[in-house]
Design a protein around this motif. Structure first.
Motif, short mmCIF file in Angstrom:
data_model
loop_
_atom_site.label_atom_id
_atom_site.label_comp_id
_atom_site.label_asym_id
_atom_site.label_seq_id
_atom_site.Cartn_x
_atom_site.Cartn_y
_atom_site.Cartn_z
N GLU A 108 -14.00 47.78 87.43
CA GLU A 108 -14.82 48.91 86.97
C GLU A 108 -14.19 50.23 87.42
O GLU A 108 -14.13 51.20 86.67
CB GLU A 108 -16.24 48.80 87.56
CG GLU A 108 -17.08 47.74 86.90
CD GLU A 108 -18.33 47.40 87.71
OE1 GLU A 108 -18.71 48.19 88.59
OE2 GLU A 108 -18.91 46.33 87.44
N ASP A 111 -11.26 51.14 85.32
CA ASP A 111 -11.71 51.62 84.02
C ASP A 111 -12.17 53.08 84.15
O ASP A 111 -11.81 53.94 83.34
CB ASP A 111 -12.84 50.71 83.51
CG ASP A 111 -13.31 51.12 82.13
OD1 ASP A 111 -12.45 51.28 81.25
OD2 ASP A 111 -14.53 51.26 81.93
N ASP A 112 -12.96 53.35 85.19
CA ASP A 112 -13.42 54.72 85.44
C ASP A 112 -12.24 55.66 85.68
O ASP A 112 -12.31 56.85 85.38
CB ASP A 112 -14.33 54.76 86.68
CG ASP A 112 -15.69 54.16 86.40
OD1 ASP A 112 -16.00 53.96 85.21
OD2 ASP A 112 -16.42 53.87 87.36
N GLN A 137 -14.70 45.82 80.36
CA GLN A 137 -13.70 46.87 80.59
C GLN A 137 -12.37 46.58 79.90
O GLN A 137 -11.52 47.46 79.80
CB GLN A 137 -13.45 47.05 82.10
CG GLN A 137 -14.57 47.74 82.85
CD GLN A 137 -15.70 46.77 83.20
OE1 GLN A 137 -15.55 45.56 83.12
NE2 GLN A 137 -16.83 47.33 83.59
N SER B 64 -15.44 59.77 97.06
CA SER B 64 -16.49 59.53 96.06
C SER B 64 -17.81 59.20 96.73
O SER B 64 -18.86 59.74 96.39
CB SER B 64 -16.05 58.40 95.12
OG SER B 64 -17.14 57.93 94.38
N PRO B 70 -19.42 60.10 91.34
CA PRO B 70 -18.78 58.88 90.83
C PRO B 70 -17.28 59.10 90.61
O PRO B 70 -16.86 60.21 90.28
CB PRO B 70 -19.48 58.62 89.49
CG PRO B 70 -20.73 59.43 89.52
CD PRO B 70 -20.48 60.59 90.45
N LYS B 72 -15.49 58.24 88.22
CA LYS B 72 -15.24 58.71 86.86
C LYS B 72 -15.34 60.24 86.78
O LYS B 72 -14.52 60.90 86.14
CB LYS B 72 -16.25 58.06 85.92
CG LYS B 72 -15.83 58.08 84.49
CD LYS B 72 -16.76 57.24 83.64
CE LYS B 72 -16.23 57.17 82.23
NZ LYS B 72 -16.84 56.13 81.45
N SER B 73 -16.35 60.80 87.45
CA SER B 73 -16.53 62.26 87.42
C SER B 73 -15.40 62.97 88.16
O SER B 73 -14.96 64.04 87.75
CB SER B 73 -17.85 62.66 88.06
OG SER B 73 -18.89 61.88 87.56
N TYR B 75 -12.34 62.04 88.30
CA TYR B 75 -11.20 62.08 87.37
C TYR B 75 -11.40 63.13 86.29
O TYR B 75 -10.43 63.66 85.76
CB TYR B 75 -10.96 60.70 86.74
CG TYR B 75 -10.09 59.80 87.61
CD1 TYR B 75 -8.71 59.82 87.51
CD2 TYR B 75 -10.67 58.95 88.54
CE1 TYR B 75 -7.91 59.01 88.31
CE2 TYR B 75 -9.89 58.13 89.33
CZ TYR B 75 -8.51 58.17 89.22
OH TYR B 75 -7.74 57.36 90.02
#
Lengths: 159, 99
Positions: A108, A111-112, A137, B64, B70, B72-73, B75
């Motif tokens: 995960e 993927d992020d 993913q 993080s 997160p 993702k954020s 990045y």
């Protein structure tokens, strides 16, 4: 010069061909390090490496002790039922202590981080797997030739 | 201290942490193509705090968790090599962690 400090845009392709607990991590860690450093990263899961992205298997990968010269216990004992499972539990604990995520969470995270994950078409056919058997993913199931095309200009690492 | 007068190593990390200031961080960020919002600051400050407490420059996973941002954020906030960009802007050394 790119913003992250490398001379030109770099790109890494990792081929994961093994499905043991201990051999799943190196490829994932390399790809993650690449993304953290601003390097494009993609992973190709083939043969036993497909277990790493197989929904049913990802949480049950075992350490490989038999035939592993670095195993901390004699091969005769390592081969006894339950020994590898026990050793895997121990290693999981150590990894938890170091805050290394379990494999599913690692996938995960990749993927992020914007890494692209691919399953190998031929290995999928061989193991009679379908797209639904793989973690969400995984971006696509492709052939080795497709992966070569995607890897143009990339550094390729085989695990 | 302005960007021209501070020492940085060959890769662009700040040589002396005492030189760091919020204004300098903004200048470094601008040079790296990042314009700092509150969200960016939450990440940068978390990295600085962890480094101060532990003495070791953190990887993204720790940053993080600490900043409650997160992966993702992070990045999205720092698109091109977040671990390096955050450390450079935070004025801390290159991260020693692989995660």
């Amino acid at each position: 010069m790119t913003e992250s400090g490398t001379a030109k845009r770099r790109s890494l392709s990792v081929i994961c061909s093994k499905g043991s607990f201990d051999m799943a991590y190196p490829g994932l860690i390399l790809a993650n390090a690449a993304r953290m450093a601003g390097v494009d990263a993609r992973l190709f899961f083939t043969f036993w490496g497909l277990d790493i992205v197989n929904k049913k298997k990802v949480d049950h990968l075992h350490l490989n002790l038999v035939g592993n010269p670095s195993a901390p216990i004699p091969a005769m004992i390592a081969g006894l039922p339950g020994v590898e499972a026990l050793a895997t539990v121990q290693m999981r604990k150590e990894m938890e202590r170091l805050d290394i995520p379990p494999i599913k969470e690692f996938i995960e995270m990749l993927d992020d981080a914007g890494a692209d994950l691919y399953g190998c078409q031929m290995a999928m056919d061989m193991f009679r797997l379908t797209r639904d058997d793989l973690l969400p993913q995984v971006k696509d199931v492709i052939t080795a030739m497709d992966f070569m095309d995607l890897s143009e200009g990339a550094q390729i690492v085989f695990v | 201290m302005s960007l021209e007068s501070v020492q940085r190593d060959a890769e662009g990390y700040l040589a002396n942490r005492e030189d760091w200031s919020k204004e300098l961080a903004q200048e470094i960020a601008a040079q790296l193509g990042v314009s700092l919002t509150d969200e960016h600051w939450r990440v940068v400050n978390a990295a600085r705090t962890i480094e101060e407490e532990s003495g070791s420059s953190p990887g993204l996973r720790k940053i993080s968790k600490r900043s409650e941002t997160p992966i993702k954020s992070i990045y999205q906030l720092f698109p091109d090599g977040p671990a390096k960009l955050v450390a450079k802007i935070a004025g801390i050394p290159k991260p020693k962690s692989c995660l």
